[in-house]
Motif scaffolding. Structure first.
Motif, PDB file in Angstrom:
ATOM      1  N   THR A   1      -3.466  13.221   1.822  1.00 49.65           N
ATOM      2  CA  THR A   1      -2.670  12.003   1.165  1.00 49.65           C
ATOM      3  C   THR A   1      -3.882  11.058   0.517  1.00 49.65           C
ATOM      4  O   THR A   1      -5.106  11.122   0.845  1.00 49.65           O
ATOM      5  CB  THR A   1      -2.126  11.144   2.448  1.00 49.65           C
ATOM      6  OG1 THR A   1      -2.969  10.874   3.334  1.00 49.65           O
ATOM      7  CG2 THR A   1      -0.928  12.046   3.260  1.00 49.65           C
TER       8      THR A   1
ATOM      9  N   THR B   1       0.771  -1.050  -0.106  1.00 50.09           N
ATOM     10  CA  THR B   1      -0.130  -0.061  -0.160  1.00 50.09           C
ATOM     11  C   THR B   1       0.912   1.290  -0.035  1.00 50.09           C
ATOM     12  O   THR B   1       1.835   1.270   0.874  1.00 50.09           O
ATOM     13  CB  THR B   1      -0.933   0.077   1.299  1.00 50.09           C
ATOM     14  OG1 THR B   1      -1.856  -1.194   1.062  1.00 50.09           O
ATOM     15  CG2 THR B   1      -1.724   1.263   1.225  1.00 50.09           C
TER      16      THR B   1
ATOM     17  N   THR C   1       1.208   5.605   0.269  1.00 48.45           N
ATOM     18  CA  THR C   1       0.580   6.695   0.555  1.00 48.45           C
ATOM     19  C   THR C   1       1.087   7.791  -0.256  1.00 48.45           C
ATOM     20  O   THR C   1       2.270   7.860  -0.242  1.00 48.45           O
ATOM     21  CB  THR C   1       0.658   7.089   2.158  1.00 48.45           C
ATOM     22  OG1 THR C   1       0.066   5.882   2.689  1.00 48.45           O
ATOM     23  CG2 THR C   1       0.079   8.333   2.477  1.00 48.45           C
TER      24      THR C   1
ATOM     25  N   THR D   1      -4.207   7.062  -0.576  1.00 48.54           N
ATOM     26  CA  THR D   1      -3.823   5.522  -0.433  1.00 48.54           C
ATOM     27  C   THR D   1      -4.195   4.764  -1.536  1.00 48.54           C
ATOM     28  O   THR D   1      -5.331   4.734  -2.191  1.00 48.54           O
ATOM     29  CB  THR D   1      -4.186   4.961   0.842  1.00 48.54           C
ATOM     30  OG1 THR D   1      -3.996   5.881   1.968  1.00 48.54           O
ATOM     31  CG2 THR D   1      -3.602   3.393   0.895  1.00 48.54           C
TER      32      THR D   1
END
Length: 101
Positions: free
Chosen positions: A27, A8, A10, A29
Motif C-alpha cells: 500500500t 489521507t 491508502t 499513503t
C-alpha cells in the motif's frame, strides 16, 4: 499544486498475476483533497447496485491508475476517471472515484 489536503488515502493497485488480476499486497499513503460530489447514493442502471461518486485531487505525480482502490476514512473507493489540470498554482490531478463497499 493543490492548496491544502483534507484526507489521507491508502492506495492498492490491481496487478496481473498470470491469468488473474489481483490487488497488490503493498500500500501507498497519499495526502489528498477529498470532495464528495453526491451525498446520496445514485440509483444503479440496468439493475446494478446504487453507488456514490466523489472527487479526489492530488499534486502532480501521485500516479493513481484507473481501477486502483483507495481507502479513505475506512471506505473503499475505486478510481474510475482521471484528468490533469494546469493553472496558476502549478496544476493538480483529479480523479473521479466510486464507493466500492
Amino acid at each position: 499544486m493543490i492548496i491544502h489536503t483534507n484526507k489521507t488515502a491508502t492506495l492498492r493497485r490491481i496487478e496481473s498475476s498470470g491469468q488473474k488480476r489481483v490487488m497488490s499486497a503493498t500500500t501507498t499513503t497519499v495526502r489528498v483533497y477529498f470532495n464528495s460530489l453526491q451525498e446520496e447514493a445514485v440509483g444503479g442502471i440496468d439493475g446494478r447496485a446504487d453507488f456514490k461518486v466523489a472527487r479526489v485531487m492530488t499534486n502532480p505525480g501521485a500516479a493513481f491508475a484507473i481501477g486502483d482502490e483507495l481507502t479513505i476514512d475506512g471506505k473503499k473507493w475505486k478510481v474510475d476517471n482521471y484528468e490533469a489540470h494546469s493553472d496558476l498554482t502549478g496544476g493538480h490531478e483529479t480523479y473521479l472515484v466510486s464507493l466500492s463497499q
